[in-house]
Design a protein around this motif. Structure first.
Motif, mmCIF file in Angstrom:
data_model
loop_
_atom_site.group_PDB
_atom_site.id
_atom_site.type_symbol
_atom_site.label_atom_id
_atom_site.label_comp_id
_atom_site.label_asym_id
_atom_site.label_seq_id
_atom_site.Cartn_x
_atom_site.Cartn_y
_atom_site.Cartn_z
ATOM 1 N N VAL A 515 -66.336 -5.179 -6.392
ATOM 2 C CA VAL A 515 -65.357 -5.328 -5.323
ATOM 3 C C VAL A 515 -63.951 -5.327 -5.918
ATOM 4 C CG1 VAL A 515 -64.601 -6.737 -3.380
ATOM 5 C CG2 VAL A 515 -67.034 -6.649 -3.986
ATOM 6 N N HIS A 516 -63.127 -4.469 -5.377
ATOM 7 C CA HIS A 516 -61.747 -4.239 -5.819
ATOM 8 C C HIS A 516 -60.873 -4.650 -4.636
ATOM 9 C CE1 HIS A 516 -58.809 -0.785 -7.272
ATOM 10 N NE2 HIS A 516 -58.192 -1.941 -7.119
ATOM 11 N N HIS A 517 -60.260 -5.839 -4.728
ATOM 12 C CA HIS A 517 -59.635 -6.450 -3.555
ATOM 13 C C HIS A 517 -58.161 -6.752 -3.831
ATOM 14 C CE1 HIS A 517 -59.546 -10.154 -0.626
ATOM 15 N NE2 HIS A 517 -58.823 -9.141 -0.187
ATOM 16 N N ASP A 518 -57.277 -6.105 -3.063
ATOM 17 C CA ASP A 518 -55.845 -6.396 -3.154
ATOM 18 C C ASP A 518 -55.396 -6.409 -4.607
ATOM 19 O OD1 ASP A 518 -53.247 -7.096 -2.610
ATOM 20 O OD2 ASP A 518 -53.692 -9.158 -1.979
ATOM 21 N N SER A 519 -55.751 -5.374 -5.343
ATOM 22 C CA SER A 519 -55.522 -5.342 -6.788
ATOM 23 C C SER A 519 -55.315 -3.912 -7.252
ATOM 24 C CB SER A 519 -56.735 -5.937 -7.542
ATOM 25 O OG SER A 519 -57.028 -7.237 -7.114
ATOM 26 N N ASN A 520 -54.733 -3.804 -8.438
ATOM 27 C CA ASN A 520 -54.613 -2.528 -9.142
ATOM 28 C C ASN A 520 -55.647 -2.545 -10.256
ATOM 29 O OD1 ASN A 520 -53.583 -0.065 -10.184
ATOM 30 N ND2 ASN A 520 -52.313 -1.196 -11.631
ATOM 31 N N ALA A 521 -56.581 -1.607 -10.231
ATOM 32 C CA ALA A 521 -57.685 -1.680 -11.190
ATOM 33 C C ALA A 521 -58.200 -0.300 -11.542
ATOM 34 C CB ALA A 521 -58.824 -2.534 -10.627
ATOM 35 N N ILE A 522 -58.757 -0.218 -12.730
ATOM 36 C CA ILE A 522 -59.524 0.946 -13.168
ATOM 37 C C ILE A 522 -60.989 0.533 -13.196
ATOM 38 C CG2 ILE A 522 -60.061 2.424 -15.124
ATOM 39 C CD1 ILE A 522 -57.104 2.513 -15.747
ATOM 40 N N VAL A 523 -61.808 1.234 -12.428
ATOM 41 C CA VAL A 523 -63.244 0.974 -12.341
ATOM 42 C C VAL A 523 -63.933 2.249 -12.822
ATOM 43 C CG1 VAL A 523 -65.146 0.363 -10.807
ATOM 44 C CG2 VAL A 523 -62.874 -0.616 -10.420
ATOM 45 N N ASP A 524 -64.430 2.232 -14.045
ATOM 46 C CA ASP A 524 -64.868 3.472 -14.686
ATOM 47 C C ASP A 524 -66.234 3.296 -15.342
ATOM 48 O OD1 ASP A 524 -64.171 6.228 -15.948
ATOM 49 O OD2 ASP A 524 -64.765 5.000 -17.655
ATOM 50 N N GLY A 525 -67.129 4.251 -15.077
ATOM 51 C CA GLY A 525 -68.392 4.316 -15.799
ATOM 52 C C GLY A 525 -69.318 3.151 -15.552
ATOM 53 N N ASN A 526 -69.319 2.595 -14.325
ATOM 54 C CA ASN A 526 -70.201 1.487 -13.982
ATOM 55 C C ASN A 526 -71.405 1.982 -13.191
ATOM 56 O OD1 ASN A 526 -68.283 -0.924 -14.740
ATOM 57 N ND2 ASN A 526 -67.027 0.465 -13.504
ATOM 58 N N ALA A 527 -72.394 1.095 -13.015
ATOM 59 C CA ALA A 527 -73.594 1.436 -12.245
ATOM 60 C C ALA A 527 -73.959 0.267 -11.343
ATOM 61 C CB ALA A 527 -74.759 1.760 -13.183
ATOM 62 N N GLY A 545 -55.256 2.319 -8.045
ATOM 63 C CA GLY A 545 -55.982 2.505 -9.294
ATOM 64 C C GLY A 545 -56.913 3.688 -9.236
ATOM 65 N N VAL A 546 -57.984 3.619 -10.017
ATOM 66 C CA VAL A 546 -58.896 4.755 -10.199
ATOM 67 C C VAL A 546 -60.332 4.258 -10.196
ATOM 68 C CG1 VAL A 546 -59.593 6.622 -11.743
ATOM 69 C CG2 VAL A 546 -57.186 5.971 -11.599
ATOM 70 N N TRP A 547 -61.191 4.954 -9.452
ATOM 71 C CA TRP A 547 -62.635 4.826 -9.585
ATOM 72 C C TRP A 547 -63.137 6.147 -10.156
ATOM 73 C CZ3 TRP A 547 -64.568 2.605 -4.220
ATOM 74 C CH2 TRP A 547 -64.032 1.320 -4.029
ATOM 75 N N SER A 548 -63.744 6.101 -11.316
ATOM 76 C CA SER A 548 -64.167 7.346 -11.957
ATOM 77 C C SER A 548 -65.507 7.165 -12.654
ATOM 78 C CB SER A 548 -63.109 7.817 -12.962
ATOM 79 O OG SER A 548 -62.802 6.795 -13.899
ATOM 80 N N ASN A 549 -66.342 8.197 -12.545
ATOM 81 C CA ASN A 549 -67.597 8.296 -13.300
ATOM 82 C C ASN A 549 -68.543 7.126 -13.050
ATOM 83 O OD1 ASN A 549 -66.504 10.638 -14.608
ATOM 84 N ND2 ASN A 549 -65.320 9.252 -15.907
ATOM 85 N N ASN A 550 -68.508 6.550 -11.864
ATOM 86 C CA ASN A 550 -69.423 5.475 -11.499
ATOM 87 C C ASN A 550 -70.617 6.037 -10.740
ATOM 88 O OD1 ASN A 550 -67.526 3.118 -12.209
ATOM 89 N ND2 ASN A 550 -66.288 4.293 -10.738
ATOM 90 N N ILE A 551 -71.689 5.238 -10.672
ATOM 91 C CA ILE A 551 -72.848 5.622 -9.872
ATOM 92 C C ILE A 551 -73.266 4.444 -9.000
ATOM 93 C CG2 ILE A 551 -74.587 4.974 -11.617
ATOM 94 C CD1 ILE A 551 -76.185 7.477 -10.661
ATOM 95 N N ALA A 552 -73.618 4.743 -7.748
ATOM 96 C CA ALA A 552 -74.164 3.758 -6.814
ATOM 97 C C ALA A 552 -75.520 4.264 -6.349
ATOM 98 C CB ALA A 552 -73.225 3.566 -5.629
ATOM 99 N N ILE A 553 -76.579 3.509 -6.646
ATOM 100 C CA ILE A 553 -77.925 3.883 -6.226
ATOM 101 C C ILE A 553 -78.444 2.824 -5.262
ATOM 102 C CG2 ILE A 553 -80.281 4.387 -6.971
ATOM 103 C CD1 ILE A 553 -79.223 5.156 -9.689
ATOM 104 N N TYR A 554 -78.755 3.222 -4.080
ATOM 105 C CA TYR A 554 -79.439 2.461 -3.051
ATOM 106 C C TYR A 554 -78.591 1.339 -2.452
ATOM 107 C CZ TYR A 554 -83.143 0.121 -0.419
ATOM 108 O OH TYR A 554 -83.894 -0.430 0.576
#
Length: 952
Positions: A515-527, A545-554
């Motif tokens: 969860v990225h809430h009221d913030s500046n963040a880089i969210v990269d390469g998570n699962a 910010g940036v969301w990059s190269n992440n995966i969400a399954i189910y």
């Protein structure tokens, strides 16, 4: 401002103070103490049972075993040291204790063999958008020389800790953030401490604790400011609370396990579990386990406890682990392996992996009496062997994980890390018992390669409320904001220093994942895996910010309803519909992400302004002047900065975009490019929105056989959707290629000509009908070879005048209209039902900041900069145009709002000048090229030798 300057002054003073202490310590330091044991030796008999709170009769619905999780009622009282009677307060030192401790010779030497490198603490990652080493506030290194040594000094030190006031903060005490701050600190009040650290070094060294008492069962621990404690052992002792005012570090070279209810890192505290320079070694594990049982609501009336609440600097760096990878051959039922081009980095025997299903029935008719959720075809396995690119497991696959084309394939994600936060009973715990992790009000957060296993207490299958809205809270109330990995209101004011979540894994959550809430963040390469409401959430809409190269399954979700229908918008209880990536706002760049086994792969849902959505400062956008100088802009007025190279498979819908109103007040187009969706019922849907370039979409429908999952439409438009350009779309295996639905709701009236949809070079394969609701009189289908080359985009505007004259409806407003010429030809400006206007405040601001001019014949005017997009290329351009000022506007009159208007002199408008258009594509390349902001290991300059201590 005064508090900021005082903080700066105090910080510099502290720096000088600690520098002098360092010099003194270097001259007088002793030989480091022997290494502390890695296994705790408390020297105590079986721990006493935690007391049951007699004031709270047991809830009839609560199992008897749950009551021991109430907080301890009787903190440890120290023995009498001959200093007088000991009061009943937990740890009470004598009143006459001295307060100037000399050099302290106890505990580990901070420069000893077990100490990390000097640059191992407090360093923020060096990635684009991150400042030099001093970008976030540096914390001074702790030294033993300022810690107590004699009994008198120790008693005085403890007295100061017990009497200490909670740390300062910048929030108004009555504000939501101020109340959150106080709620967190009230969980760990120093005066209720049972164990206080008094020396630097190992947690399991009794000499580092007041009265030699290592924290035992039910302990309320305080690590005071200036103390650097290293947790370097495995312990089954279940602590109650840990308050970190100083520095708590977990060893990177030996296994450790801490079991507790709640840890609070205060604003001045530090939590370190490995750093970029010194990560937790691959063969070492660090486990933090949160207790189970119901929460005592008298102690915690907001249900904030049961987890990590980190208000201070937090650095976590486990062993580097590649979160997910594509297979090179379809895994099929019966296989006991998956094959990659090469073995993914950091994967090991014993790791938990998930092979994403490639077909998803979702919420389907059960054939009898209604719709029900069907399980996904994702398969969880444990790695038994790795040979080159082959990864083996014991249990054969139950499903085919096939793709419809050779260039497409499923993904496999790894959910094991050697730094793990988990709930004690895992998936078996009641939802109200589970732990959560919140990084609160501080962007000095760098969390990499950690696992968050079966965490999260907010249940998105049920209505959730803010704790402040519940008058008589109960332990099982469903409170918002308790998620597995949650950057909470860290702020968006510092765009150069984002919080970082990289390479992490979330496995199991009843609500959301990251969860990225009221913030500046880089969210990269998570699962993420099995997160009921959504995998990733930008919660309030002002996130950057940036969301990059992440995966969400189910993500199962509450239904297969559209976002605006399946969520409680009135109560701002959103992200319930089972989505991979949920964007409440439009300023987070999304590149290279993957969603599988979900309702919507990517959902942009911009509704609920009254309850929870914010406005945002215009300067967070690369072209703030596009908003005519407005400092604050509604979140759905920003164009989507970048949506590029994302993928959805095994889902109801690949992409869904819905706003509350199609109009945005400017001509900057959102650009969605190179999106792939396969084995889906619908590729992409847009409604209540306008001004889009949809480029390079590659969409493949799910095959026949499942009623709700059968392919329907590739790209579809809903109500109030105008000024849309679709370029190079390839659409296969759907009943309908494109549905160009045209309907204006009564509150947004328009004419048919305002829809203005243009389709360039479409390709349809195995589609029953190419178009539905196509109108050749309005819609334009174009072959790119027929378009003119080297077009210079241009605006031709109707004359613009600003005047006073209430109640004249045309007064105090500048209406901007005309025609735009771009690579697709000529169109109205503005297009669709939008309107571009400067209001009274915009004009006054322009007159004060940019000023106005006069022609030689006395006509006053000011210039307005207009930004617009080429509908084919997405390039952004700007032109300056004059606005004539009516003589009835009292420029310079100090008794009016125009008193501070700046006169720039006499400048005639030369109609013979060349076109004022200036191409701004280079300036705004980050908007149109979809570049990933986070780059790993940038190459060093070839002609310049880097210093030895330069960051990688």
């Amino acid at each position: 401002m005064f508090s900021f300057l005082k903080w700066l002054y105090d910080t510099e003073g502290l720096t000088d103070f600690f520098q002098k202490l360092t010099e003194y310590f270097e001259a007088t330091k002793e030989t480091p103490a022997d290494e502390a044991p890695t296994t705790p030796e408390t020297g105590q008999d079986d721990p006493p049972e935690a007391p049951v709170c007699e004031d709270h009769p047991q809830d009839p619905e609560t199992p008897p075993e749950d009551t021991p999780n109430d907080p301890p009622q009787d903190p440890v009282t120290p023995p009498d040291h001959g200093q007088g009677d000991t009061p009943e307060d937990p740890v009470t030192p004598p009143e006459d204790a001295p307060d100037m401790p000399p050099d302290h010779g106890q505990g580990d030497d901070p420069d000893g063999p077990d100490a990390p490198p000097e640059d191992g603490h407090g360093d923020h990652p060096q990635h684009p958008g991150t400042p030099p080493e001093d970008g976030h506030g540096d914390h001074p290194e702790e030294h033993d020389s300022h810690l107590p040594q004699t009994p008198e000094e120790i008693e005085a030190f403890v007295a100061d800790v017990l009497a200490g006031q909670d740390h300062h903060h910048d929030h108004d005490p009555g504000s939501p953030q101020g109340m959150e701050h106080m709620a967190a600190l009230s969980l760990v009040t120093p005066s209720e401490a049972t164990h206080i650290a008094i020396g630097n070094g190992s947690w399991f060294d009794a000499s580092n604790w007041y009265q030699g008492q290592i924290p035992d069962e039910g302990a309320r621990v305080v690590i005071p400011d200036g103390v650097h404690m290293t947790y370097d052992g495995v312990s089954a002792t279940e602590l109650f609370t840990v308050r970190v005012d100083g520095h708590l570090e977990f060893a990177t070279d030996t296994d450790s396990e801490m079991r507790l209810d709640t840890m609070v890192v205060t604003p001045d505290g530090q939590l370190t579990i490995g750093t970029e320079a010194t990560p937790v070694q691959p063969d070492v594990s660090v486990d933090i386990v949160f207790a189970d049982g119901p929460i005592d609501t008298e102690w915690d009336p907001t249900l904030l406890s049961r987890g990590l609440i980190a208000h201070g600097q937090t650095t976590i760096h486990g062993a580097e682990t590649e979160a997910h990878e594509k297979v090179i051959d379809d895994p099929m039922a019966g296989d006991t392996w998956v094959e990659f081009a090469s073995a993914p980095d950091g994967w090991n025997v014993g790791d938990t992996i998930v092979i994403a299903g490639t077909h998803y029935r979702g919420h389907d008719w059960n054939g009898v009496n209604g719709v029900q959720p069907y399980p996904s075809q994702d398969e969880v396995r444990t790695i038994t062997d790795i040979q080159d690119g082959m990864v083996y497991f014991e249990e054969p696959l139950q499903h085919d994980h096939d793709a419809p084309r050779d260039d497409l394939s499923t993904s496999v994600a790894n959910y094991s890390r050697n730094v793990t936060f988990s709930s004690e009973e895992g998936a078996e715990a009641e939802i109200y018992e589970r732990g959560h992790v919140m990084f609160m009000h501080n962007d000095d957060v760098d969390v990499r390669y950690a696992a968050f296993h079966e965490l999260g207490r907010t249940d998105k299958s049920e209505p959730a409320q803010d704790a402040s809205d519940i008058t008589d809270i109960a332990f099982d109330d469903n409170v918002k904001g308790r998620y597995p990995a949650h950057i909470h209101k860290a702020g968006v004011g510092d765009l150069e220093n984002p919080a970082v979540l990289m390479g992490n894994a979330v496995f199991g959550s009843p609500g959301w994942g990251i969860v990225h809430h009221d913030s500046n963040a880089i969210v990269d390469g998570n699962a993420t895996f099995d997160t009921f409401g959504a995998g990733y959430v930008a919660e309030s809409g002002n996130e950057t910010g940036v969301w990059s190269n992440n995966i969400a399954i189910y993500a199962e979700g509450n239904s297969w309803a559209a976002p605006k229908d399946g969520n409680d918008i009135a109560n701002f209880d959103l992200g319930q519909t089972g989505d991979g990536f949920w964007f409440q706002g439009r300023m987070v760049e999304s590149t290279g992400n993957i969603a599988a086994s979900v309702n919507h792969g990517f959902a942009y849902m911009h509704r609920g302004f009254e309850e929870g959505l914010y406005t945002a400062d215009s300067d967070v956008f690369a072209a703030p002047d596009a908003f005519f100088g407005d400092d604050s802009v509604f979140l759905d007025h920003f164009p989507v900065l970048s949506f590029h190279d994302n993928e959805t498979f095994a889902a109801k819908e690949g992409l869904h975009v819905v706003k509350s109103n199609p109009n945005q007040g400017h001509d900057l187009h959102s650009v969605f490019s190179d999106f792939t969706a396969w084995n889906v019922r619908s590729g992409a849907h847009f409604e209540y929105t306008s001004h889009y370039i949809i480029e390079g979409f590659d969409l493949i429908g799910e095959g026949p056989g499942v009623s709700y999952s059968e392919a329907d439409v590739g790209i579809s438009f809903g109500p109030n959707t105008t000024d849309m350009t679709i370029i190079d779309a390839q659409i296969a295996d759907f009943d309908t290629g494109m549905d160009l639905f045209k309907w204006f709701t009564p509150n947004n009236p328009g004419t048919p000509e305002q829809f203005q949809h243009t389709i360039v070079d479409p390709v349809f394969l195995n589609v029953d009908q190419d178009y539905e609701n196509y109108n050749p009189a309005i819609d334009e289908i174009v072959n790119s070879v027929d378009l003119p080359q080297e077009v210079q985009p241009d605006l031709v505007l109707d004359p613009m005048t600003y005047r006073e004259g209430w109640p004249d409806p045309g007064a105090r407003i500048v209406e901007i209209s005309g025609t735009k010429t771009d690579s697709l030809g000529q169109t109205t400006f503005p297009a669709g039902t939008d309107s571009y206007n400067m209001d009274f405040e915009d004009v006054v601001r322009t007159l004060e900041t940019d000023g106005y001019y006069a022609t030689s014949d006395g006509q006053n005017y000011f210039m307005v900069d207009l930004y617009f997009s080429d509908r084919l290329t997405g390039d952004i351009y700007t032109e300056s145009h004059p606005v004539m000022i009516d003589p009835n506007v009292p420029l310079g009159n100090q008794f009016t709002s125009y008193g501070d208007a700046v006169f720039n002199g006499v400048v005639d408008l030369d109609q013979s000048e060349s076109d004022p258009t200036q191409e701004a594509a280079e300036l705004f390349a980050e908007l149109t090229e979809g570049q990933v902001v986070l780059a790993e290991d940038p190459p060093a300059p070839e002609e310049e030798e880097l210093p030895e201590d330069a960051a990688a």
